[in-house]
Design a protein around this motif. Sequence first.
Motif, PDB file in Angstrom:
ATOM      1  N   ASP A  83       0.993  -1.196  -0.014  1.00  0.00           N
ATOM      2  CA  ASP A  83       0.075  -0.017   0.073  1.00  0.00           C
ATOM      3  C   ASP A  83       0.786   1.309  -0.079  1.00  0.00           C
ATOM      4  OD1 ASP A  83      -2.281  -1.346  -0.096  1.00  0.00           O
ATOM      5  OD2 ASP A  83      -2.548  -1.672   2.256  1.00  0.00           O
ATOM      6  N   ILE A  84       2.195   1.264   0.007  1.00  0.00           N
ATOM      7  CA  ILE A  84       2.926   2.321  -0.136  1.00  0.00           C
ATOM      8  C   ILE A  84       3.725   2.225  -1.540  1.00  0.00           C
ATOM      9  CG2 ILE A  84       5.017   3.654   0.607  1.00  0.00           C
ATOM     10  CD1 ILE A  84       4.603   2.426   3.485  1.00  0.00           C
ATOM     11  N   MET A  85       2.894   2.526  -2.461  1.00  0.00           N
ATOM     12  CA  MET A  85       2.892   2.333  -3.799  1.00  0.00           C
ATOM     13  C   MET A  85       3.492   1.031  -4.175  1.00  0.00           C
ATOM     14  SD  MET A  85       5.110   6.100  -4.414  1.00  0.00           S
ATOM     15  CE  MET A  85       5.061   5.965  -6.295  1.00  0.00           C
ATOM     16  N   THR A  86       3.176  -0.011  -3.454  1.00  0.00           N
ATOM     17  CA  THR A  86       3.532  -1.238  -3.585  1.00  0.00           C
ATOM     18  C   THR A  86       2.374  -2.333  -3.426  1.00  0.00           C
ATOM     19  OG1 THR A  86       5.575  -0.953  -2.572  1.00  0.00           O
ATOM     20  CG2 THR A  86       5.024  -3.099  -2.606  1.00  0.00           C
ATOM     21  N   GLU A  87       2.221  -3.270  -4.198  1.00  0.00           N
ATOM     22  CA  GLU A  87       1.086  -4.288  -4.007  1.00  0.00           C
ATOM     23  C   GLU A  87       1.223  -5.340  -3.287  1.00  0.00           C
ATOM     24  OE1 GLU A  87       0.578  -5.681  -8.088  1.00  0.00           O
ATOM     25  OE2 GLU A  87       0.288  -3.725  -8.922  1.00  0.00           O
ATOM     26  N   GLN A  88       2.578  -5.889  -2.935  1.00  0.00           N
ATOM     27  CA  GLN A  88       2.666  -6.758  -1.666  1.00  0.00           C
ATOM     28  C   GLN A  88       4.047  -6.552  -1.014  1.00  0.00           C
ATOM     29  OE1 GLN A  88       3.172 -11.499  -1.562  1.00  0.00           O
ATOM     30  NE2 GLN A  88       2.941 -10.650  -3.412  1.00  0.00           N
TER      31      GLN A  88
ATOM     32  N   LEU B 112      11.433 -13.000  -0.009  1.00  0.00           N
ATOM     33  CA  LEU B 112      10.677 -13.418   1.110  1.00  0.00           C
ATOM     34  C   LEU B 112       9.739 -12.574   1.011  1.00  0.00           C
ATOM     35  CD1 LEU B 112      13.632 -13.369   3.588  1.00  0.00           C
ATOM     36  CD2 LEU B 112      13.040 -15.019   2.438  1.00  0.00           C
ATOM     37  N   THR B 113       8.442 -13.389   1.233  1.00  0.00           N
ATOM     38  CA  THR B 113       7.096 -12.772   1.244  1.00  0.00           C
ATOM     39  C   THR B 113       6.056 -13.747   1.967  1.00  0.00           C
ATOM     40  OG1 THR B 113       5.234 -11.811   0.077  1.00  0.00           O
ATOM     41  CG2 THR B 113       6.613 -13.371  -1.017  1.00  0.00           C
ATOM     42  N   ALA B 114       4.951 -13.242   2.467  1.00  0.00           N
ATOM     43  CA  ALA B 114       3.807 -14.121   2.877  1.00  0.00           C
ATOM     44  C   ALA B 114       3.427 -15.052   1.739  1.00  0.00           C
ATOM     45  CB  ALA B 114       3.016 -13.629   4.276  1.00  0.00           C
ATOM     46  N   GLY B 115       3.064 -14.356   0.827  1.00  0.00           N
ATOM     47  CA  GLY B 115       2.391 -14.856  -0.346  1.00  0.00           C
ATOM     48  C   GLY B 115       3.267 -15.481  -1.684  1.00  0.00           C
ATOM     49  N   GLY B 116       2.632 -15.528  -2.697  1.00  0.00           N
ATOM     50  CA  GLY B 116       3.528 -16.233  -3.674  1.00  0.00           C
ATOM     51  C   GLY B 116       4.297 -15.006  -4.388  1.00  0.00           C
ATOM     52  N   SER B 117       4.558 -15.056  -5.758  1.00  0.00           N
ATOM     53  CA  SER B 117       5.256 -14.188  -6.427  1.00  0.00           C
ATOM     54  C   SER B 117       4.299 -12.976  -6.837  1.00  0.00           C
ATOM     55  CB  SER B 117       6.209 -14.777  -7.293  1.00  0.00           C
ATOM     56  OG  SER B 117       5.450 -15.456  -8.349  1.00  0.00           O
TER      57      SER B 117
ATOM     58  N   ALA C  96      11.341 -16.408 -10.640  1.00  0.00           N
ATOM     59  CA  ALA C  96      11.124 -17.149  -9.416  1.00  0.00           C
ATOM     60  C   ALA C  96      11.574 -16.396  -8.193  1.00  0.00           C
ATOM     61  CB  ALA C  96      11.506 -18.485  -9.340  1.00  0.00           C
ATOM     62  N   LYS C  97      11.248 -16.779  -7.191  1.00  0.00           N
ATOM     63  CA  LYS C  97      11.571 -16.317  -5.752  1.00  0.00           C
ATOM     64  C   LYS C  97      12.973 -16.556  -5.381  1.00  0.00           C
ATOM     65  CE  LYS C  97       8.420 -16.363  -2.611  1.00  0.00           C
ATOM     66  NZ  LYS C  97       7.326 -16.902  -1.656  1.00  0.00           N
ATOM     67  N   TYR C  98      13.600 -17.799  -5.576  1.00  0.00           N
ATOM     68  CA  TYR C  98      14.828 -18.271  -4.960  1.00  0.00           C
ATOM     69  C   TYR C  98      15.620 -18.388  -6.090  1.00  0.00           C
ATOM     70  CZ  TYR C  98      11.507 -18.743  -1.079  1.00  0.00           C
ATOM     71  OH  TYR C  98      10.571 -18.565   0.081  1.00  0.00           O
ATOM     72  N   LEU C  99      16.976 -18.230  -6.018  1.00  0.00           N
ATOM     73  CA  LEU C  99      18.130 -18.575  -6.714  1.00  0.00           C
ATOM     74  C   LEU C  99      19.159 -19.218  -5.909  1.00  0.00           C
ATOM     75  CD1 LEU C  99      19.513 -18.184  -9.741  1.00  0.00           C
ATOM     76  CD2 LEU C  99      20.104 -15.694  -8.844  1.00  0.00           C
ATOM     77  N   ALA C 100      19.823 -20.074  -6.742  1.00  0.00           N
ATOM     78  CA  ALA C 100      21.111 -20.709  -5.910  1.00  0.00           C
ATOM     79  C   ALA C 100      21.918 -21.252  -7.368  1.00  0.00           C
ATOM     80  CB  ALA C 100      20.971 -21.529  -5.177  1.00  0.00           C
ATOM     81  N   THR C 101      23.076 -20.621  -7.390  1.00  0.00           N
ATOM     82  CA  THR C 101      23.909 -21.290  -8.589  1.00  0.00           C
ATOM     83  C   THR C 101      25.432 -21.072  -7.625  1.00  0.00           C
ATOM     84  OG1 THR C 101      24.516 -19.142  -9.594  1.00  0.00           O
ATOM     85  CG2 THR C 101      22.628 -20.026 -10.308  1.00  0.00           C
ATOM     86  N   GLY C 102      26.011 -22.146  -8.618  1.00  0.00           N
ATOM     87  CA  GLY C 102      27.602 -22.170  -8.129  1.00  0.00           C
ATOM     88  C   GLY C 102      28.472 -22.945  -9.210  1.00  0.00           C
TER      89      GLY C 102
END
Length: 580
Positions: free
Chosen positions: A425-430, A461-466, A502-508
Motif C-alpha cells: 500500500d506504499i506504492m506497492t502491491e505486496q 521473502l514474502t508471506a504469499g506467492g510471487s 522465481a523467488k529463489y536462486l542458487a548457482t555455483g
Amino acid sequence: MRAWRWFCCIGLASVFIFAPDSAQAEYTVEINAPRKLKALLKTHLDLARFAKRTDISDEQFEFLVAAVPQQARELAETEGYFSAAVTTDVIEFADKNVVTISIDPGPHTTISSVALNFTGPIQTEAPGREQAARRSWTLRRGEPFSQAAWESAKEASLKALQAKRYAAAKMTRAQARIDPHTQQARLEATFESGPTFTIGPIEISGLKRYPEKIIHHVNPLQPGERYSVERLLELQRQVQNTTYFASVTVDVANDATQPNQVPVKVKVSEYPFHAIRSGIGYSSDTGARVQGHYVYNNVFGRSWILSAQGQFEQRQQNTSLRLSMPPDNKAYTNSLLGSHTRTNIEDTDIRSLRLGAQRARALQNFDYAWTLLYYEDQLMQNAQAPDVSRALVPGWSWTRRNVDDPMFARQGNIISLAAGFAVKDIMTEQTFGRFYMHGRQYFPLGKNDLILLRAELGSVLTAGGSDGIPASLLFRAGGVNSVRGYSYQSIGYEVEGSVLPAKYLATGSSEYQHWFNRDWGGALFYDLGTATDRWQEKVLYQGVGIGVRWRSRVGPINLDVGYGLRERRIRPYLTLGIAF
C-alpha cells in the motif's frame, strides 16, 4: 669488450660512408643456434639486420662478416653464455652469398651467490620494507644468469623499496662477477633508502572547464600520511572514475633534501562538455548489440552530469536517463535516474520501468549505493493475460574487490551484496524483502594454474506467492555467468512453455584454469544451479564443459563450450571481461 664494440661501430660507419662505389653484395644468412640465441642474433647481429638491404657493397659485406664472431659472442654473453664458440662459413651460390653462422653456446652461467645490502634510515625505521625489497629480487641462487634477468631483478627490488615511504631510494652499487671457467656468477647490489617521505597538499593543473573541488572531494589522501605509490594510484583512479577527465597523472618530487609534506602534483586532461560514444558487440546470451551514449557534463552551468544511454540487443533492449550532481565532500554522488528495459526470453516478455534516486560512492576497493526506486513491470506469457506489478523499494548494495589484479585476477575474492524491501500500500502491491549475493574466489596453483569458485544466492521473502512482485526483482538462471550448458535465463518457474522468474536462486561454479603462456589458457568447469518458487520442489541443473582463456589488451576474453547434463545439449558461450 667495450673497446671492440666501439671499434666495430666506428669501423662499420666508416665503411658505409667512405667505401667507394663497387659491386653490390647480395647475401642470405642462416643461423645454427639454440632457439633463444637464434632469435637474438637475427634481431641484433649487424650482418642479419642488413641482409635485406640492396646497397651493401662487397667491402661492406666483408666487414660485416668479419665482425660476426665478436658480435655473436657479446650477444651470447647477455644470455649468460660466456664461452661461446662461433664459426662463419661463406659460400657463393648462383651469384649470391650464403653465410652460415654456427654458434655453440657452451655451458650456461648460473648464479652462485646473491648479496643484497641496505643502508640509510630503513635499517631502524622500517625493516619490513627491506624484506619486501628482498622478496622482490627475482634472481635466486642456482638459477641461470642473463643480462635481462639481472637488470630486471635490480629494477624490481628498487621499485619495491620506492613503493612505500622511500620515494628517493636508489641503488648505489651493483656488480655481477662472472667466472667463465666455472660458469658461475656472484651478484651484489647495495640500496640506499633515503629519508621517509610524507604526503602534502595536492596541486592541480590542466583545469579549464571544471572546478577544482571535484578533485578535492574524491581525494583519499591525508596531508602528513606516509608516501605510498599505492595511495597515489588510488587518487589517480578516483579522479579517473569521474566522467570529467580523459586522463590523469599523479606524481611527487623525490628530492631527498625535502621529504616532508611533499606536494602531490595532479595533472588532468578534461573531456569536453558534450560527448557521444557508440559501439557494436555480440553476446552469446542476448545476441548482437548496438549501443549509444550521450553525456553533457555541465548542466545548469554547475558541472552536473546528464547521461542518456541506449543499448539494443536481439533479446534485450534498455534505455536510461540519469542526472547526477558532482561528488560531494565525502565523495558521494547523488543522482536522479529513470530507465526502461525489455527482455523477451524463453517465451516471457518483461517490460520494466524504473524511476528513483541514488546516493553512491566508489572507493579503491569498495562500492556503496543507497537507492529509492519505483518499479512498474509488465509480464506477458503464454498462459495468462499481461500482468502489471508495482513496488517502491528502498535498497542498499555493496561490493568489495580484494584481488591481486582487477583485470586478470589470480588470487583473492570479489563479493557483492544487495538488499531491499517494500511495504504493501506504499506504492506497492505486496510486502516483501529481497536479498542477493554474488561472490568469486581465486586460488592460485603454482605459476600457471588457478581454481575459480563462484557462488550466487538470491531470495525474495514474502508471506504469499510471487504475484504482485515486479518480475525484474525475481530470479532466473542459465547462461554464461550462471549455469553453462543451458540457454540464457532458461531456468525458472515453467508455466505453459514460458519460463517465469522465481523467488529463489542458487548457482555455483568450479573452474580449473591452466595457462600455457602469459596470454593463453584453457579451462575445465562444472556448474550447478536452480531458480524456483518453492524450494522444496527445486530441480538442480548441472553443466560441464571446457573453455579457452585469452588475456587480451581490452580485458579477459573467454570462449566456453558447455554441456547441459539435464537437456543433453552442447552450447557455446563468448564473454568479454569480468562480471562484478
